[in-house]
Design a protein around this motif. Structure first.
Motif, PDB file in Angstrom:
ATOM      1  N   GLU A 122       0.826  -1.201   0.000  1.00 21.55           N
ATOM      2  CA  GLU A 122       0.000   0.000   0.000  1.00 21.55           C
ATOM      3  C   GLU A 122       0.865   1.258   0.000  1.00 21.55           C
ATOM      4  N   MET A 123       1.968   1.218   0.729  1.00 26.77           N
ATOM      5  CA  MET A 123       2.889   2.355   0.791  1.00 26.77           C
ATOM      6  C   MET A 123       3.492   2.643  -0.583  1.00 26.77           C
ATOM      7  N   ILE A 124       3.865   1.596  -1.297  1.00 28.07           N
ATOM      8  CA  ILE A 124       4.449   1.774  -2.632  1.00 28.07           C
ATOM      9  C   ILE A 124       3.443   2.428  -3.569  1.00 28.07           C
ATOM     10  N   PHE A 125       2.206   1.908  -3.556  1.00 23.96           N
ATOM     11  CA  PHE A 125       1.157   2.501  -4.393  1.00 23.96           C
ATOM     12  C   PHE A 125       0.905   3.955  -4.011  1.00 23.96           C
ATOM     13  N   GLN A 126       0.894   4.223  -2.706  1.00 20.95           N
ATOM     14  CA  GLN A 126       0.605   5.572  -2.233  1.00 20.95           C
ATOM     15  C   GLN A 126       1.710   6.541  -2.619  1.00 20.95           C
ATOM     16  N   CYS A 127       2.965   6.090  -2.523  1.00 22.52           N
ATOM     17  CA  CYS A 127       4.099   6.939  -2.908  1.00 22.52           C
ATOM     18  C   CYS A 127       4.082   7.226  -4.403  1.00 22.52           C
ATOM     19  N   LEU A 128       3.774   6.205  -5.199  1.00 21.17           N
ATOM     20  CA  LEU A 128       3.682   6.405  -6.650  1.00 21.17           C
ATOM     21  C   LEU A 128       2.541   7.357  -6.993  1.00 21.17           C
ATOM     22  N   SER A 129       1.444   7.218  -6.253  1.00 22.82           N
ATOM     23  CA  SER A 129       0.319   8.122  -6.452  1.00 22.82           C
ATOM     24  C   SER A 129       0.706   9.549  -6.115  1.00 22.82           C
ATOM     25  N   ARG A 130       1.473   9.718  -5.051  1.00 26.15           N
ATOM     26  CA  ARG A 130       1.917  11.061  -4.652  1.00 26.15           C
ATOM     27  C   ARG A 130       2.865  11.651  -5.687  1.00 26.15           C
ATOM     28  N   VAL A 131       3.718  10.819  -6.268  1.00 26.92           N
ATOM     29  CA  VAL A 131       4.621  11.286  -7.323  1.00 26.92           C
ATOM     30  C   VAL A 131       3.804  11.841  -8.496  1.00 26.92           C
ATOM     31  N   ALA A 132       2.725  11.136  -8.822  1.00 26.93           N
ATOM     32  CA  ALA A 132       1.891  11.549  -9.959  1.00 26.93           C
ATOM     33  C   ALA A 132       1.042  12.774  -9.650  1.00 26.93           C
ATOM     34  N   THR A 133       0.598  12.918  -8.401  1.00 22.00           N
ATOM     35  CA  THR A 133      -0.352  13.986  -8.072  1.00 22.00           C
ATOM     36  C   THR A 133       0.294  15.248  -7.509  1.00 22.00           C
ATOM     37  N   HIS A 134       1.514  15.158  -7.003  1.00 26.03           N
ATOM     38  CA  HIS A 134       2.099  16.319  -6.313  1.00 26.03           C
ATOM     39  C   HIS A 134       2.245  17.554  -7.215  1.00 26.03           C
ATOM     40  N   PRO A 135       2.647  17.413  -8.468  1.00 24.92           N
ATOM     41  CA  PRO A 135       2.698  18.617  -9.324  1.00 24.92           C
ATOM     42  C   PRO A 135       1.372  19.366  -9.389  1.00 24.92           C
ATOM     43  N   PHE A 136       0.265  18.625  -9.408  1.00 27.58           N
ATOM     44  CA  PHE A 136      -1.050  19.270  -9.443  1.00 27.58           C
ATOM     45  C   PHE A 136      -1.368  19.930  -8.099  1.00 27.58           C
ATOM     46  N   HIS A 137      -0.856  19.338  -7.034  1.00 28.48           N
ATOM     47  CA  HIS A 137      -0.996  19.952  -5.706  1.00 28.48           C
ATOM     48  C   HIS A 137      -0.277  21.299  -5.669  1.00 28.48           C
ATOM     49  N   VAL A 138       0.938  21.345  -6.193  1.00 26.32           N
ATOM     50  CA  VAL A 138       1.716  22.590  -6.224  1.00 26.32           C
ATOM     51  C   VAL A 138       0.988  23.649  -7.044  1.00 26.32           C
ATOM     52  N   ILE A 139       0.490  23.256  -8.206  1.00 28.30           N
ATOM     53  CA  ILE A 139      -0.231  24.197  -9.071  1.00 28.30           C
ATOM     54  C   ILE A 139      -1.468  24.737  -8.365  1.00 28.30           C
ATOM     55  N   SER A 140      -2.225  23.850  -7.726  1.00 23.96           N
ATOM     56  CA  SER A 140      -3.434  24.262  -7.028  1.00 23.96           C
ATOM     57  C   SER A 140      -3.119  25.228  -5.887  1.00 23.96           C
ATOM     58  N   VAL A 141      -2.086  24.920  -5.115  1.00 21.81           N
ATOM     59  CA  VAL A 141      -1.689  25.783  -3.995  1.00 21.81           C
ATOM     60  C   VAL A 141      -1.322  27.176  -4.494  1.00 21.81           C
ATOM     61  N   ARG A 142      -0.564  27.245  -5.574  1.00 22.08           N
ATOM     62  CA  ARG A 142      -0.137  28.552  -6.086  1.00 22.08           C
ATOM     63  C   ARG A 142      -1.299  29.331  -6.694  1.00 22.08           C
ATOM     64  N   CYS A 143      -2.217  28.626  -7.349  1.00 23.65           N
ATOM     65  CA  CYS A 143      -3.400  29.314  -7.892  1.00 23.65           C
ATOM     66  C   CYS A 143      -4.209  29.951  -6.770  1.00 23.65           C
ATOM     67  N   MET A 144      -4.360  29.230  -5.668  1.00 19.93           N
ATOM     68  CA  MET A 144      -5.130  29.753  -4.540  1.00 19.93           C
ATOM     69  C   MET A 144      -4.373  30.850  -3.797  1.00 19.93           C
ATOM     70  N   ALA A 145      -3.060  30.673  -3.653  1.00 16.09           N
ATOM     71  CA  ALA A 145      -2.250  31.634  -2.896  1.00 16.09           C
ATOM     72  C   ALA A 145      -2.152  32.980  -3.592  1.00 16.09           C
ATOM     73  N   GLN A 146      -2.468  33.031  -4.888  1.00 18.68           N
ATOM     74  CA  GLN A 146      -2.447  34.306  -5.618  1.00 18.68           C
ATOM     75  C   GLN A 146      -3.444  35.315  -5.058  1.00 18.68           C
ATOM     76  N   PHE A 147      -4.425  34.822  -4.341  1.00 19.77           N
ATOM     77  CA  PHE A 147      -5.439  35.700  -3.751  1.00 19.77           C
ATOM     78  C   PHE A 147      -4.787  36.730  -2.829  1.00 19.77           C
ATOM     79  N   ILE A 148      -3.720  36.334  -2.160  1.00 20.30           N
ATOM     80  CA  ILE A 148      -3.080  37.191  -1.156  1.00 20.30           C
ATOM     81  C   ILE A 148      -2.463  38.426  -1.792  1.00 20.30           C
ATOM     82  N   GLY A 149      -1.689  38.233  -2.866  1.00 13.94           N
ATOM     83  CA  GLY A 149      -1.014  39.352  -3.519  1.00 13.94           C
ATOM     84  C   GLY A 149      -1.736  39.875  -4.740  1.00 13.94           C
ATOM     85  N   ARG A 150      -2.924  39.285  -5.029  1.00 13.47           N
ATOM     86  CA  ARG A 150      -3.728  39.673  -6.186  1.00 13.47           C
ATOM     87  C   ARG A 150      -2.966  39.477  -7.506  1.00 13.47           C
TER      88      ARG A 150
END
Length: 294
Positions: A122-150
């Motif tokens: 399960e850990m191996i699958f979860q780590c591979l899943s995180r490898v695949a999804t983390h770039p989208f997490h970064v993009i989402s965080v930055r899109c939302m964080a733009q609210f602060i500085g407009r």
């Protein structure tokens, strides 16, 4: 006519995407709090013992503020990459679940060795899943964080990915990856191990409510351990936005961190490792004197 595995997977993915969309405003507010954005003044309140304190705005007050500034659409900044991430995670979890069910059919013994093997897979699958999804997490965080500085630098999943790759390289898409995956692994092992020992030794078959306890063990462990592993999630969020050109991740809000450990130590020194873990009754760091009147 019974549903095929493909139809079931499609239904689960659709349900997951719907839940992600519905709960996105909550996560959006949570993220802005995690990166330390407090645009609204605290209000005077009292503790259960009657002591006056300052309370920071809760979920609904914060959401109303975003609504006032950006409108209804503004509450859904960063949703698209989250849906992509959710879809990948749902598919990965489905594969893990099918593997677990197959394992239970193949072997009925509930041994510690079997637990370690299943958790490792399960850990191996979860780590591979995180490898695949983390770039989208970064993009989402930055899109939302733009609210602060407009800012308006991040919009669109693929254009954001190209922008990050061009300016920061592959490492930019994996900002905050290490604490994120460490939190996942720690949560998984602790949850499974604690659940196993409780079900095996604390809830033996001689106890009349043993089956009931076993059915709720993993759920309760999940809630408890999510609190303990929360700092990893917070550090991952802060690192995803740190020094990326947005006001949310630059001085004076945050220093430029050399590593995620530097970020952890900084938040720890400020007593902020659990910032954003609560969305209601958030106490401001300053406590009012007893003589303060409303």
């Amino acid at each position: 006519m019974p549903s095929t595995p493909v139809e079931v997977d499609a239904a689960v993915v659709l349900l997951g995407a719907s839940v992600t969309a519905i709960t996105h405003p909550l996560l959006y507010v949570k993220l802005l709090i995690q990166v330390g954005h407090e645009p609204l003044p605290p209000a005077v309140g009292t503790t259960m013992f009657g002591r006056p304190v300052l309370y920071l705005p809760g979920l609904f007050s914060y959401a109303q503020y975003i609504l006032k500034v950006d409108g209804k659409v503004g509450l859904f900044r960063g949703l698209s990459p989250r849906i992509v991430s959710s879809t990948i995670s749902t598919v990965a979890r489905g594969k893990i679940k099918r593997r677990e069910l197959q394992s239970k059919k193949d072997e009925h013994q509930n041994t510690f060795r079997k637990l370690v093997q299943e958790t490792s897979h399960e850990m191996i699958f979860q780590c591979l899943s995180r490898v695949a999804t983390h770039p989208f997490h970064v993009i989402s965080v930055r899109c939302m964080a733009q609210f602060i500085g407009r800012e308006t630098e991040y919009s669109g999943v693929f254009s954001c990915m190209v922008k990050i790759l061009k300016e920061e390289g592959l490492s930019g898409l994996y900002s905050g990856f290490v604490p994120h995956v460490l939190g996942d692994v720690l949560f998984l092992w602790c949850c499974n191990l604690l659940g196993y020992f409780i079900n095996t030794y604390a809830a033996d078959d001689s106890f009349s409510q043993a089956s009931t306890i076993r059915s709720y063990t993993k759920f309760v462990m999940g809630i408890s351990l999510s609190v303990l592993t929360y700092p990893f999630t917070l550090v991952a969020v802060v690192m995803a936005v740190n020094n990326c050109g947005l006001a949310a991740g630059l001085p004076p809000r945050f220093p430029v961190f050399k590593s995620w450990l530097h970020c952890w130590n900084h938040l720890s020194a400020e007593g902020q490792l659990f910032r954003g873990s609560r969305l209601f009754f958030r106490r401001a760091p300053v406590t009012l004197p007893l003589s303060v009147e409303d």
